[in-house]
Design an enzyme around this catalytic site. Structure first.
Site, PDB file in Angstrom:
ATOM      1  N   TYR A 101       0.835  -1.205   0.000  1.00 35.22           N
ATOM      2  CA  TYR A 101       0.000   0.000   0.000  1.00 35.22           C
ATOM      3  C   TYR A 101       0.868   1.254   0.000  1.00 35.22           C
ATOM      4  O   TYR A 101       1.881   1.323   0.696  1.00 35.22           O
ATOM      5  CB  TYR A 101      -0.926  -0.034   1.220  1.00 35.22           C
ATOM      6  CG  TYR A 101      -1.561   1.283   1.564  1.00 35.22           C
ATOM      7  CD1 TYR A 101      -2.343   1.970   0.631  1.00 35.22           C
ATOM      8  CD2 TYR A 101      -1.392   1.846   2.820  1.00 35.22           C
ATOM      9  CE1 TYR A 101      -2.923   3.193   0.947  1.00 35.22           C
ATOM     10  CE2 TYR A 101      -1.979   3.057   3.144  1.00 35.22           C
ATOM     11  CZ  TYR A 101      -2.734   3.726   2.207  1.00 35.22           C
ATOM     12  OH  TYR A 101      -3.304   4.939   2.513  1.00 35.22           O
ATOM     13  N   ASP A 174      -0.268  -7.622   6.898  1.00 38.20           N
ATOM     14  CA  ASP A 174      -1.382  -6.687   6.749  1.00 38.20           C
ATOM     15  C   ASP A 174      -2.570  -7.484   6.211  1.00 38.20           C
ATOM     16  O   ASP A 174      -2.565  -7.940   5.072  1.00 38.20           O
ATOM     17  CB  ASP A 174      -1.001  -5.567   5.780  1.00 38.20           C
ATOM     18  CG  ASP A 174      -2.050  -4.465   5.709  1.00 38.20           C
ATOM     19  OD1 ASP A 174      -3.238  -4.752   5.977  1.00 38.20           O
ATOM     20  OD2 ASP A 174      -1.696  -3.325   5.372  1.00 38.20           O
TER      21      ASP A 174
END
Length: 423
Positions: A101, A174
């Protein structure tokens, strides 16, 4: 490990546990401070940055869902990332994926380069020599994001964790894209799990928050100390709203995943779609691993528009039910252009290395009726097709007009209205 199913844990979070008045729904404790039992006698709560009953209920539910010993609820997902990094020192090496990300990438690279908080090694986990690269880096921590954002690439969590155990490195995963209902990294060998609870766990796009779940109690204690020290713990009201959203996580995900499967099937038939990124497709490179470590393929998918980048605005403007916005995981369907939105913090070279194409589009599929969502996308594709046709016709007309121009040097008179009468 809890004997209850994950969907039940989520639906029953804090229900019928109130010891004061037997409220079915747990009350919201907004108090910033708490009365101590007596002088020099500590109570269960003293100050809400350190501990809060509402936040604790959410943390206990998330820890149980992920199979961890404790969850620290933070004020943002990025705070949860920052909290995990407190386990590193300047001599330690952090390994991160090349396609993580954009916000995480910005945090990792700037802490390493500008603050020398740790050493950084960026690795493509999709390459066959990923294990050799990790061994050479000798990391203290390995950061995984699977499925990745926005290309939904899959990393074998168990394989990475087995290697990390040999290197005595901690593994952080994550898990934002799937939630603990669809993937439980701690059970696959990870040490820590990060969530932006803003996304699926809350699910209503009205809270910004995060969570960090630890498998080991000693690590959990250290992280809890750092969370209080740094002041990154979440607000009680945010925890209250997140608890409310968590209870519907199961049914929301069922509808969202079903909608996504129908949309992907539609995208496969579209001539203006160059490539689809969705682990549920049998030809996806990570399909088999996803089947092994996930309990579903999620409700995120990305695709490349087979049209010039200039026509992206035409596509987005034609949509009614997909909202052009950041974030994901809410009940509403969202659409974004990673290159200029979620991953704008990556420079052009980093985006190219990560595989983020200029016309890559990411979908976060909501709970609307699938037929309406598909019709919405069909309308946007039709708008792009019309724009392409108009552009082609305009170019053809320009070619015709150019062919009609005389070749005797009198073009000036033809193109000048004031002199046209003399021609």
């Amino acid at each position: 490990m809890s004997k209850r199913h994950p969907a039940t844990i989520a639906a029953r979070a804090g229900i019928a546990e109130d010891t004061a008045f037997a409220a079915v729904t747990p009350p919201l404790y907004l108090s910033s401070t708490y009365k101590l039992p007596a002088f020099e006698q500590a109570g269960a709560y003293d100050y809400s940055r350190s501990n809060n009953p509402t936040r604790d209920i959410l943390g206990e539910a998330l820890a149980e869902l992920e199979g961890g010993t404790r969850a620290i609820v933070t004020n943002t997902g990025m705070s949860a990332c920052l909290l995990a990094l407190q386990l590193l020192t300047p001599v330690d090496t952090l390994v991160i994926p090349h396609d993580c990300y954009g916000g995480s990438y910005r945090l990792f690279t700037n802490l390493a380069q500008r603050k020398q908080a740790f050493k950084l090694k960026i690795i493509n986990f999709q390459q066959p020599d990923w294990a050799a690269q990790i061994k050479a880096a000798k990391p203290a921590m390995i950061w995984l994001e699977t499925p990745s954002n926005p290309l939904l690439q899959i990393t074998d969590i168990r394989a990475v964790c087995q290697l990390a155990a040999e290197l005595t490195a901690k593994v952080v995963v994550d898990n934002t894209f799937l939630s603990p209902l669809l993937q439980r990294p701690l059970l696959l060998g990870a040490d820590l799990v990060v969530h932006s609870t803003t996304k699926y766990i809350n699910g209503h796009s009205d809270v910004v928050a995060g969570a960090l779940i630890a498998k080991d109690s000693l690590i959990a204690d250290e992280l809890k100390w750092w969370a209080n020290c740094l002041g990154v713990t979440g607000a009680p009201f945010d925890a209250y709203l997140t608890l409310r959203g968590l209870r519907t996580l199961g049914p929301r995900l069922r509808v969202q995943q079903d909608n996504t499967q129908q949309i992907v099937a539609f995208l496969q038939e579209q001539p203006l779609v160059a490539k689809i990124y969705y682990p549920g497709l049998p030809d996806h490179p990570g399909h088999q691993i996803a089947k092994q470590q996930q309990q579903g393929f999620g409700a995120m998918c990305s695709f490349e528009l087979a049209a010039p980048r200039a026509l992206l605005s035409v596509f987005f403007e034609a949509l009614q039910f997909f909202t052009l916005a950041q974030s994901l995981g809410g009940t509403e369907s969202l659409i974004c252009h990673p290159g200029t939105m979620t991953h704008a913090s990556m420079d052009a070279t980093a985006q190219q290395t990560a595989g983020i194409a200029p016309c890559l589009i990411r979908l976060s599929v909501g709970i609307e009726d699938a037929a309406d969502l598909i019709a919405d996308l069909a309308g946007a594709f039709a708008a792009v097709a019309r724009a392409q046709q108009q552009d082609a016709q305009s170019k053809d007309q320009q070619a015709v007009d150019s062919a009609k121009l005389p070749s005797d040097g009198n073009t000036l008179f033809v193109n000048n209205p004031a002199l046209a009468a003399f021609w």
